[in-house]
Design a protein around this motif. Structure first.
Motif, PDB file in Angstrom:
ATOM      1  N   GLY A   1       0.854  -1.184   0.000  1.00  0.00           N
ATOM      2  CA  GLY A   1       0.000   0.000   0.000  1.00  0.00           C
ATOM      3  C   GLY A   1       0.890   1.235   0.000  1.00  0.00           C
ATOM      4  O   GLY A   1       1.907   1.275   0.690  1.00  0.00           O
ATOM      5  N   VAL A   2       0.496   2.234  -0.790  1.00  0.00           N
ATOM      6  CA  VAL A   2       1.307   3.452  -0.926  1.00  0.00           C
ATOM      7  C   VAL A   2       0.448   4.664  -0.608  1.00  0.00           C
ATOM      8  O   VAL A   2      -0.696   4.769  -1.067  1.00  0.00           O
ATOM      9  CB  VAL A   2       1.879   3.587  -2.364  1.00  0.00           C
ATOM     10  CG1 VAL A   2       2.691   4.860  -2.490  1.00  0.00           C
ATOM     11  CG2 VAL A   2       2.705   2.378  -2.730  1.00  0.00           C
ATOM     12  N   GLY A   3       1.007   5.576   0.180  1.00  0.00           N
ATOM     13  CA  GLY A   3       0.339   6.834   0.490  1.00  0.00           C
ATOM     14  C   GLY A   3       1.298   7.994   0.301  1.00  0.00           C
ATOM     15  O   GLY A   3       2.498   7.863   0.512  1.00  0.00           O
ATOM     16  N   ARG A   4       0.737   9.139  -0.111  1.00  0.00           N
ATOM     17  CA  ARG A   4       1.563  10.318  -0.358  1.00  0.00           C
ATOM     18  C   ARG A   4       0.838  11.533   0.172  1.00  0.00           C
ATOM     19  O   ARG A   4      -0.378  11.656   0.038  1.00  0.00           O
ATOM     20  CB  ARG A   4       1.796  10.470  -1.857  1.00  0.00           C
ATOM     21  CG  ARG A   4       2.656  11.656  -2.223  1.00  0.00           C
ATOM     22  CD  ARG A   4       2.803  11.764  -3.718  1.00  0.00           C
ATOM     23  NE  ARG A   4       1.593  12.240  -4.357  1.00  0.00           N
ATOM     24  CZ  ARG A   4       1.320  13.508  -4.595  1.00  0.00           C
ATOM     25  NH1 ARG A   4       2.166  14.440  -4.241  1.00  0.00           N
ATOM     26  NH2 ARG A   4       0.198  13.854  -5.188  1.00  0.00           N
TER      27      ARG A   4
ATOM     28  N   ALA B   1       5.235   3.684   1.999  1.00  0.00           N
ATOM     29  CA  ALA B   1       4.780   2.419   1.425  1.00  0.00           C
ATOM     30  C   ALA B   1       4.944   1.328   2.470  1.00  0.00           C
ATOM     31  O   ALA B   1       5.942   1.290   3.190  1.00  0.00           O
ATOM     32  CB  ALA B   1       5.582   2.083   0.175  1.00  0.00           C
TER      33      ALA B   1
ATOM     34  N   THR C   1       8.684  -1.700   5.305  1.00  0.00           N
ATOM     35  CA  THR C   1       8.177  -0.341   5.125  1.00  0.00           C
ATOM     36  C   THR C   1       9.182   0.499   4.354  1.00  0.00           C
ATOM     37  O   THR C   1      10.361   0.152   4.258  1.00  0.00           O
ATOM     38  CB  THR C   1       7.928   0.340   6.484  1.00  0.00           C
ATOM     39  OG1 THR C   1       9.157   0.395   7.197  1.00  0.00           O
ATOM     40  CG2 THR C   1       6.880  -0.381   7.286  1.00  0.00           C
TER      41      THR C   1
ATOM     42  N   ALA D   1      -1.988   4.799   2.622  1.00  0.00           N
ATOM     43  CA  ALA D   1      -1.323   3.539   2.341  1.00  0.00           C
ATOM     44  C   ALA D   1      -2.148   2.350   2.832  1.00  0.00           C
ATOM     45  O   ALA D   1      -2.090   1.265   2.255  1.00  0.00           O
ATOM     46  CB  ALA D   1       0.063   3.509   2.982  1.00  0.00           C
TER      47      ALA D   1
END
Length: 118
Positions: free
Chosen positions: A41-44, A56, A68, A113
């Motif tokens: 899972g990816v977050g920005r 991530a 991570t 994420a």
């Protein structure tokens, strides 16, 4: 005088391009290794003048964090790093406001994420 300013600007621009490419290559290598560990899972988050955060998380088959990747910063000198204290934590136990109590950008990136698309 004008040609010296143009030369300095051109050198700065080329340096920015080279260092930005180097940063992207380092992130892509670290991300490829992360993707081999499990579902990712990816977050920005971040803005134009705030430090950007890319986070991530790789989950194993038991839905525990197995690896991570965190990259934060404003400049091209930001490098990917690991968040060791998240390794082994179950996905349901990850609470962004508890893990990053004083960092709203990391909280936002972690919550994004955790909302995996597949």
């Amino acid at each position: 005088m004008v040609s010296a300013l143009i030369t300095v600007a051109a050198i700065a621009w080329l340096s920015q391009l080279a260092l930005g490419g180097w940063q992207i290559r380092q992130f892509n290598r670290a991300f490829d290794v992360l993707c081999q560990r499990g579902r990712v899972g990816v977050g920005r988050s971040g803005g134009r003048f705030k430090p950007r955060v890319v986070l991530a998380i790789a989950f194993d088959k038991q839905d525990c964090v197995c690896d991570t990747l965190l990259m934060r910063g404003i400049t091209v000198f930001a490098r990917p790093a690991k968040i060791d204290h998240l390794i082994g934590v179950k996905r349901e136990e990850l609470e962004p406001d508890v893990i990053f109590p004083h960092d709203p950008a990391c909280q936002n990136a972690l919550s994004l994420a955790l909302k995996m698309k597949h």
